[in-house]
Design a protein around this motif. Structure first.
Motif, PDB file in Angstrom:
ATOM      1  N   LEU A  97       7.609-119.670  34.133  1.00 59.83           N
ATOM      2  CA  LEU A  97       8.148-121.016  33.962  1.00 59.83           C
ATOM      3  C   LEU A  97       7.600-121.663  32.699  1.00 59.83           C
ATOM      4  O   LEU A  97       8.321-122.356  31.983  1.00 59.83           O
ATOM      5  N   HIS A  98       6.317-121.416  32.408  1.00 61.73           N
ATOM      6  CA  HIS A  98       5.712-121.998  31.209  1.00 61.73           C
ATOM      7  C   HIS A  98       6.364-121.437  29.943  1.00 61.73           C
ATOM      8  O   HIS A  98       6.557-122.167  28.961  1.00 61.73           O
ATOM      9  N   ILE A  99       6.711-120.164  29.969  1.00 62.56           N
ATOM     10  CA  ILE A  99       7.330-119.546  28.782  1.00 62.56           C
ATOM     11  C   ILE A  99       8.764-120.031  28.599  1.00 62.56           C
ATOM     12  O   ILE A  99       9.167-120.420  27.496  1.00 62.56           O
ATOM     13  N   SER A 100       9.550-120.023  29.676  1.00 54.73           N
ATOM     14  CA  SER A 100      10.976-120.365  29.578  1.00 54.73           C
ATOM     15  C   SER A 100      11.189-121.875  29.501  1.00 54.73           C
ATOM     16  O   SER A 100      11.724-122.397  28.511  1.00 54.73           O
ATOM     17  N   PHE A 101      10.762-122.574  30.541  1.00 60.64           N
ATOM     18  CA  PHE A 101      10.933-124.028  30.596  1.00 60.64           C
ATOM     19  C   PHE A 101      10.076-124.723  29.550  1.00 60.64           C
ATOM     20  O   PHE A 101      10.467-125.761  29.010  1.00 60.64           O
ATOM     21  N   GLY A 102       8.898-124.142  29.291  1.00 62.54           N
ATOM     22  CA  GLY A 102       7.966-124.785  28.381  1.00 62.54           C
ATOM     23  C   GLY A 102       8.200-124.446  26.931  1.00 62.54           C
ATOM     24  O   GLY A 102       8.631-125.285  26.134  1.00 62.54           O
ATOM     25  N   ILE A 103       7.942-123.195  26.549  1.00 60.62           N
ATOM     26  CA  ILE A 103       7.943-122.807  25.136  1.00 60.62           C
ATOM     27  C   ILE A 103       9.358-122.724  24.562  1.00 60.62           C
ATOM     28  O   ILE A 103       9.668-123.350  23.545  1.00 60.62           O
ATOM     29  N   PHE A 104      10.236-121.944  25.212  1.00 60.70           N
ATOM     30  CA  PHE A 104      11.581-121.734  24.663  1.00 60.70           C
ATOM     31  C   PHE A 104      12.369-123.051  24.572  1.00 60.70           C
ATOM     32  O   PHE A 104      12.918-123.394  23.523  1.00 60.70           O
ATOM     33  N   ILE A 105      12.427-123.774  25.698  1.00 59.24           N
ATOM     34  CA  ILE A 105      13.223-125.002  25.709  1.00 59.24           C
ATOM     35  C   ILE A 105      12.580-126.071  24.839  1.00 59.24           C
ATOM     36  O   ILE A 105      13.285-126.837  24.161  1.00 59.24           O
ATOM     37  N   GLY A 106      11.263-126.121  24.820  1.00 59.98           N
ATOM     38  CA  GLY A 106      10.596-127.098  23.962  1.00 59.98           C
ATOM     39  C   GLY A 106      10.951-126.916  22.503  1.00 59.98           C
ATOM     40  O   GLY A 106      11.277-127.871  21.788  1.00 59.98           O
ATOM     41  N   MET A 107      10.912-125.670  22.020  1.00 61.44           N
ATOM     42  CA  MET A 107      11.275-125.396  20.629  1.00 61.44           C
ATOM     43  C   MET A 107      12.755-125.680  20.390  1.00 61.44           C
ATOM     44  O   MET A 107      13.137-126.228  19.342  1.00 61.44           O
ATOM     45  N   ALA A 108      13.595-125.341  21.367  1.00 57.83           N
ATOM     46  CA  ALA A 108      15.037-125.545  21.204  1.00 57.83           C
ATOM     47  C   ALA A 108      15.402-127.015  21.121  1.00 57.83           C
ATOM     48  O   ALA A 108      16.291-127.409  20.351  1.00 57.83           O
ATOM     49  N   GLN A 109      14.725-127.840  21.905  1.00 55.29           N
ATOM     50  CA  GLN A 109      15.057-129.262  21.913  1.00 55.29           C
ATOM     51  C   GLN A 109      14.787-129.916  20.560  1.00 55.29           C
ATOM     52  O   GLN A 109      15.480-130.869  20.180  1.00 55.29           O
ATOM     53  N   SER A 110      13.802-129.407  19.831  1.00 51.67           N
ATOM     54  CA  SER A 110      13.513-129.983  18.523  1.00 51.67           C
ATOM     55  C   SER A 110      14.679-129.807  17.560  1.00 51.67           C
ATOM     56  O   SER A 110      14.829-130.569  16.603  1.00 51.67           O
ATOM     57  N   ALA A 111      15.515-128.789  17.811  1.00 49.54           N
ATOM     58  CA  ALA A 111      16.639-128.499  16.917  1.00 49.54           C
ATOM     59  C   ALA A 111      17.964-129.069  17.400  1.00 49.54           C
ATOM     60  O   ALA A 111      18.970-128.971  16.690  1.00 49.54           O
ATOM     61  N   THR A 112      17.997-129.677  18.579  1.00 50.27           N
ATOM     62  CA  THR A 112      19.273-130.131  19.142  1.00 50.27           C
ATOM     63  C   THR A 112      19.265-131.611  19.515  1.00 50.27           C
ATOM     64  O   THR A 112      20.210-132.071  20.163  1.00 50.27           O
ATOM     65  N   THR A 113      18.231-132.331  19.130  1.00 54.98           N
ATOM     66  CA  THR A 113      18.161-133.734  19.547  1.00 54.98           C
ATOM     67  C   THR A 113      17.992-134.652  18.343  1.00 54.98           C
ATOM     68  O   THR A 113      18.437-134.347  17.250  1.00 54.98           O
TER      69      THR A 113
END
Length: 397
Positions: A97-113
């Motif tokens: 959960l930390h890798i998917s919900f945390g790292i992947f989505i966290g990095m992705a949100q910086s590029a889509t918001t």
């Protein structure tokens, strides 16, 4: 150069999808914590990592958007966002959960918001209308919260969290198509020519500006408030006996009222000193939270609190980004606002994770609520001394 309304509309819809999905994550806590066998602090840490990565990579993503265009950055972010949601559906322990919900989505949100798309919008509207345009885009995030959170709640009840995450992945993938509307680089135009400087020079200019660091301090508080409430308010209300369903209602109501709040504060930033509006906004947050805690908690009071906080929710975004653009210009707005947004996400890290730790230790959220009130008062004061006039480079000769 695209027409401004096209850029604004596509930017708003990108934020609608990306932020709408993001604001629904607190609803997943009860099902995922039981199904995966993790504690609230484990879930809170995943959200905290998400918020922290959201901020840590933001200045670099902003610099990429300034150099290569927002469109390409949004496409890459949408794909990573979808991958993170699918990964969370397959997670079997806290690490997954930390890798998917945390790292992947966290990095992705910086590029889509906000940071990437507001940079694109800021370059196609005049300085006099910039705060209003930012408010419209910010309202898109609230519309997403109003629409997506109830959808997520319904899907969680009907098909469970794994299938819901797959559907959410499909929604954020649509951001890649909308990226066409914000594509383009910021390397032309008479306004930009007047602001010609390198990225390194822009960083040095901001680093010695006292007001820039005060903005960072204030936006830390915004991040703490939003992450704490979005992550833990549904569970808090459930603990108080109001049931888990009200969590979706209050988050949706926050989104509904923030549509109005984002637009109102965006307009206010065009006609009033933005730093004074920010100071009043943060002070009002502390007052609203204090009243929520000291008055009897009922279904009605929870909905009133959601409406009041919703009105104050993301009005900070057009005002804070507007001040950055006013002081330093728009050539490196994505990068410079990205650094301020990093401070916001550090606050979000502590708001999501620390509140979970406090609950696990003390058995309640009372101390976390106290922190939220005190930080709101601090933010209300710290904006007052900001020197918000344009730097000498942008002033008439």
């Amino acid at each position: 150069m695209k027409r401004p309304w096209i850029v604004i509309a596509c930017a708003a819809f990108i934020v609608t999808l990306a932020m709408g999905v993001r604001q629904s994550f607190g609803l997943f806590l009860p099902q995922m914590s039981v199904d995966i066998g993790i504690s609230r602090s484990d879930f809170g840490l995943a959200m905290a990592l998400q918020n922290l990565l959201f901020g840590l990579v933001q200045p670099f993503v902003g610099a990429l958007a300034d150099k290569h265009g927002a469109g390409r950055v949004v496409v890459a972010g949408a794909l990573l966002y979808a991958l993170g949601l699918i990964g969370a559906a397959f997670a079997t322990d806290a690490i997954g959960l930390h890798i998917s919900f945390g790292i992947f989505i966290g990095m992705a949100q910086s590029a889509t918001t906000f940071v990437v798309v507001l940079g694109a919008v800021g370059r196609v509207v005049s300085a006099e209308k910039r705060s209003s345009a930012f408010g419209i885009v910010t309202a898109g995030g609230s519309l997403g919260q109003f629409l997506v959170v109830p959808l997520a709640s319904m899907l969680l009840g009907d098909v469970g969290y794994q299938q819901t995450l797959w559907i959410m992945a499909g929604l954020v993938a649509l951001c890649g198509l909308l990226a066409i509307g914000v594509a383009g680089r910021s390397d032309g135009g008479t306004t930009l020519a007047r602001e010609e400087q390198s990225a390194r020079e822009a960083l040095r200019e901001a680093a010695v500006h006292r007001g820039y660091w005060l903005l960072n301090a204030g936006f830390f508080v915004c991040g703490f408030h939003i992450a704490f409430i979005a992550t833990h308010l549904p569970a808090y209300l459930d603990d108080k006996g109001l049931g888990i369903d009200i969590g979706a209602q209050v988050l949706a109501l926050v989104g509904l009222f923030n549509i109005l709040g984002s637009y109102v504060f965006g307009r206010a930033g065009d006609v009033l000193r933005q730093k004074y509006v920010l100071s009043a906004l943060y002070t009002a947050r502390s007052i609203v939270i204090a009243l929520f805690l000291f008055l009897p908690l009922t279904h009605a009071s929870a909905l009133v609190f959601a409406g009041a906080m919703g009105f104050l929710w993301l009005g900070t975004v057009p005002l804070t980004s507007g001040i950055v653009g006013r002081i330093f210009g728009v050539r490196y707005l994505s990068m410079l606002y990205g650094i301020v947004f990093l401070s916001h996400q550090i606050g979000s890290f502590f708001g999501a994770w620390m509140a979970g730790l406090i609950f696990d230790w003390a058995g309640s959220y009372d101390i976390a609520w106290g922190f939220a009130i005190a930080l709101g008062v601090f933010a209300g004061l710290v904006h007052l001394p900001i020197a918000d006039t344009p730097v000498r480079r942008l002033q008439p000769a």
